[in-house]
Write a protein that holds these residues in place. Sequence first.
Motif, PDB file in Angstrom:
ATOM      1  N   CYS A   1     -20.318  74.285   5.285  1.00 48.65           N
ATOM      2  CA  CYS A   1     -21.606  73.663   4.950  1.00 48.65           C
ATOM      3  C   CYS A   1     -21.498  72.800   3.696  1.00 48.65           C
ATOM      4  N   ILE A   2     -20.761  73.275   2.707  1.00 52.40           N
ATOM      5  CA  ILE A   2     -20.521  72.469   1.505  1.00 52.40           C
ATOM      6  C   ILE A   2     -19.798  71.177   1.903  1.00 52.40           C
ATOM      7  N   GLY A   3     -18.844  71.292   2.799  1.00 46.62           N
ATOM      8  CA  GLY A   3     -18.131  70.112   3.280  1.00 46.62           C
ATOM      9  C   GLY A   3     -19.059  69.109   3.929  1.00 46.62           C
ATOM     10  N   PHE A   4     -20.012  69.585   4.734  1.00 44.04           N
ATOM     11  CA  PHE A   4     -20.972  68.678   5.364  1.00 44.04           C
ATOM     12  C   PHE A   4     -21.836  67.969   4.319  1.00 44.04           C
ATOM     13  N   ILE A   5     -22.220  68.680   3.279  1.00 47.83           N
ATOM     14  CA  ILE A   5     -23.011  68.057   2.218  1.00 47.83           C
ATOM     15  C   ILE A   5     -22.199  66.969   1.534  1.00 47.83           C
TER      16      ILE A   5
ATOM     17  N   ILE B   1     -19.731  65.250   2.830  1.00 44.85           N
ATOM     18  CA  ILE B   1     -19.646  64.128   3.770  1.00 44.85           C
ATOM     19  C   ILE B   1     -20.928  63.299   3.722  1.00 44.85           C
ATOM     20  N   GLY B   2     -22.059  63.965   3.651  1.00 41.98           N
ATOM     21  CA  GLY B   2     -23.341  63.259   3.553  1.00 41.98           C
ATOM     22  C   GLY B   2     -23.458  62.443   2.281  1.00 41.98           C
ATOM     23  N   ILE B   3     -23.023  63.016   1.160  1.00 43.77           N
ATOM     24  CA  ILE B   3     -23.062  62.307  -0.125  1.00 43.77           C
ATOM     25  C   ILE B   3     -22.200  61.048  -0.034  1.00 43.77           C
ATOM     26  N   VAL B   4     -20.974  61.200   0.447  1.00 50.61           N
ATOM     27  CA  VAL B   4     -20.057  60.058   0.554  1.00 50.61           C
ATOM     28  C   VAL B   4     -20.624  59.017   1.511  1.00 50.61           C
ATOM     29  N   GLY B   5     -21.154  59.474   2.625  1.00 46.82           N
ATOM     30  CA  GLY B   5     -21.741  58.547   3.592  1.00 46.82           C
ATOM     31  C   GLY B   5     -22.888  57.748   3.010  1.00 46.82           C
TER      32      GLY B   5
ATOM     33  N   ILE C   1     -25.138  66.504  -5.121  1.00 51.22           N
ATOM     34  CA  ILE C   1     -24.219  66.829  -6.221  1.00 51.22           C
ATOM     35  C   ILE C   1     -24.627  68.158  -6.852  1.00 51.22           C
ATOM     36  N   GLY C   2     -25.910  68.302  -7.110  1.00 51.64           N
ATOM     37  CA  GLY C   2     -26.408  69.541  -7.711  1.00 51.64           C
ATOM     38  C   GLY C   2     -26.193  70.746  -6.818  1.00 51.64           C
ATOM     39  N   THR C   3     -26.413  70.566  -5.528  1.00 53.30           N
ATOM     40  CA  THR C   3     -26.250  71.673  -4.587  1.00 53.30           C
ATOM     41  C   THR C   3     -24.800  72.125  -4.492  1.00 53.30           C
ATOM     42  N   VAL C   4     -23.907  71.177  -4.262  1.00 53.87           N
ATOM     43  CA  VAL C   4     -22.488  71.522  -4.128  1.00 53.87           C
ATOM     44  C   VAL C   4     -21.973  72.163  -5.417  1.00 53.87           C
ATOM     45  N   GLY C   5     -22.291  71.553  -6.547  1.00 50.89           N
ATOM     46  CA  GLY C   5     -21.830  72.085  -7.823  1.00 50.89           C
ATOM     47  C   GLY C   5     -22.396  73.461  -8.114  1.00 50.89           C
ATOM     48  N   THR C   6     -23.657  73.664  -7.794  1.00 52.15           N
ATOM     49  CA  THR C   6     -24.289  74.955  -8.054  1.00 52.15           C
ATOM     50  C   THR C   6     -23.706  76.043  -7.166  1.00 52.15           C
ATOM     51  N   VAL C   7     -23.433  75.728  -5.917  1.00 50.82           N
ATOM     52  CA  VAL C   7     -22.811  76.719  -5.027  1.00 50.82           C
ATOM     53  C   VAL C   7     -21.426  77.095  -5.552  1.00 50.82           C
ATOM     54  N   ILE C   8     -20.642  76.090  -5.934  1.00 52.51           N
ATOM     55  CA  ILE C   8     -19.299  76.365  -6.455  1.00 52.51           C
ATOM     56  C   ILE C   8     -19.371  77.186  -7.741  1.00 52.51           C
ATOM     57  N   LEU C   9     -20.270  76.816  -8.642  1.00 52.42           N
ATOM     58  CA  LEU C   9     -20.424  77.580  -9.887  1.00 52.42           C
ATOM     59  C   LEU C   9     -20.937  78.989  -9.618  1.00 52.42           C
TER      60      LEU C   9
ATOM     61  N   LYS D   1     -19.718  85.481  -8.772  1.00 57.44           N
ATOM     62  CA  LYS D   1     -19.002  86.173  -7.691  1.00 57.44           C
ATOM     63  C   LYS D   1     -19.786  86.171  -6.379  1.00 57.44           C
ATOM     64  N   GLU D   2     -20.481  85.068  -6.106  1.00 53.90           N
ATOM     65  CA  GLU D   2     -21.201  84.945  -4.852  1.00 53.90           C
ATOM     66  C   GLU D   2     -20.193  84.861  -3.702  1.00 53.90           C
ATOM     67  N   PRO D   3     -20.611  85.224  -2.509  1.00 56.07           N
ATOM     68  CA  PRO D   3     -19.660  85.298  -1.397  1.00 56.07           C
ATOM     69  C   PRO D   3     -19.061  83.939  -1.014  1.00 56.07           C
ATOM     70  N   VAL D   4     -17.804  84.001  -0.583  1.00 60.30           N
ATOM     71  CA  VAL D   4     -17.097  82.825  -0.079  1.00 60.30           C
ATOM     72  C   VAL D   4     -16.680  83.126   1.348  1.00 60.30           C
ATOM     73  N   ASN D   5     -17.083  82.271   2.260  1.00 60.44           N
ATOM     74  CA  ASN D   5     -16.634  82.418   3.642  1.00 60.44           C
ATOM     75  C   ASN D   5     -16.519  81.037   4.273  1.00 60.44           C
ATOM     76  N   ALA D   6     -15.917  80.990   5.440  1.00 65.78           N
ATOM     77  CA  ALA D   6     -15.652  79.708   6.091  1.00 65.78           C
ATOM     78  C   ALA D   6     -16.944  78.949   6.380  1.00 65.78           C
ATOM     79  N   MET D   7     -17.968  79.626   6.802  1.00 66.00           N
ATOM     80  CA  MET D   7     -19.234  78.959   7.131  1.00 66.00           C
ATOM     81  C   MET D   7     -19.845  78.310   5.888  1.00 66.00           C
ATOM     82  N   ARG D   8     -19.815  79.027   4.797  1.00 68.89           N
ATOM     83  CA  ARG D   8     -20.373  78.501   3.547  1.00 68.89           C
ATOM     84  C   ARG D   8     -19.577  77.282   3.076  1.00 68.89           C
ATOM     85  N   LEU D   9     -18.259  77.377   3.117  1.00 65.64           N
ATOM     86  CA  LEU D   9     -17.414  76.257   2.715  1.00 65.64           C
ATOM     87  C   LEU D   9     -17.587  75.066   3.665  1.00 65.64           C
TER      88      LEU D   9
END
Length: 106
Positions: free
Chosen positions: A89-93, A95-99, A65-73, A79-87
């Motif tokens: 990876c957030i998606g995998f995290i 999925i792991g949380i939900v799992g 939760i902290g990781t995903v929220g901190t990356v988004i914030l 203005k940290e970079p946004v790219n498909a790979m970064r997004l």
Amino acid sequence: MQWVFLVIAGFFEMGWAIGLKYSQGFTKLVPSVFTILGMIASFYFLSLSLKSLPIGNAYAIWTGIGTVGTVILGIVLFKEPVNAMRLGCIGFIIIGIVGLKLVSPS
């Protein structure tokens, strides 16, 4: 209620992680105080959740939760970079949380 405590702990983790950036290495008083208070609150709510949740799952979910929220914030506030790979990876995290939630007792 332990899951509510865990989510609250995760949100406080986001707060203190962002606070670290604003405190500039604990050289600014007000952000430093809020960062330390956020750390204390985060650990307190995590400890409440651990009364009945398995430590491995709770810790992983808390940090997730902290990781995903901190990356988004970081993207929104700094203005940290946004790219498909970064997004992705957030998606995998997420999925792991939900799992982990799904396989956790109670």
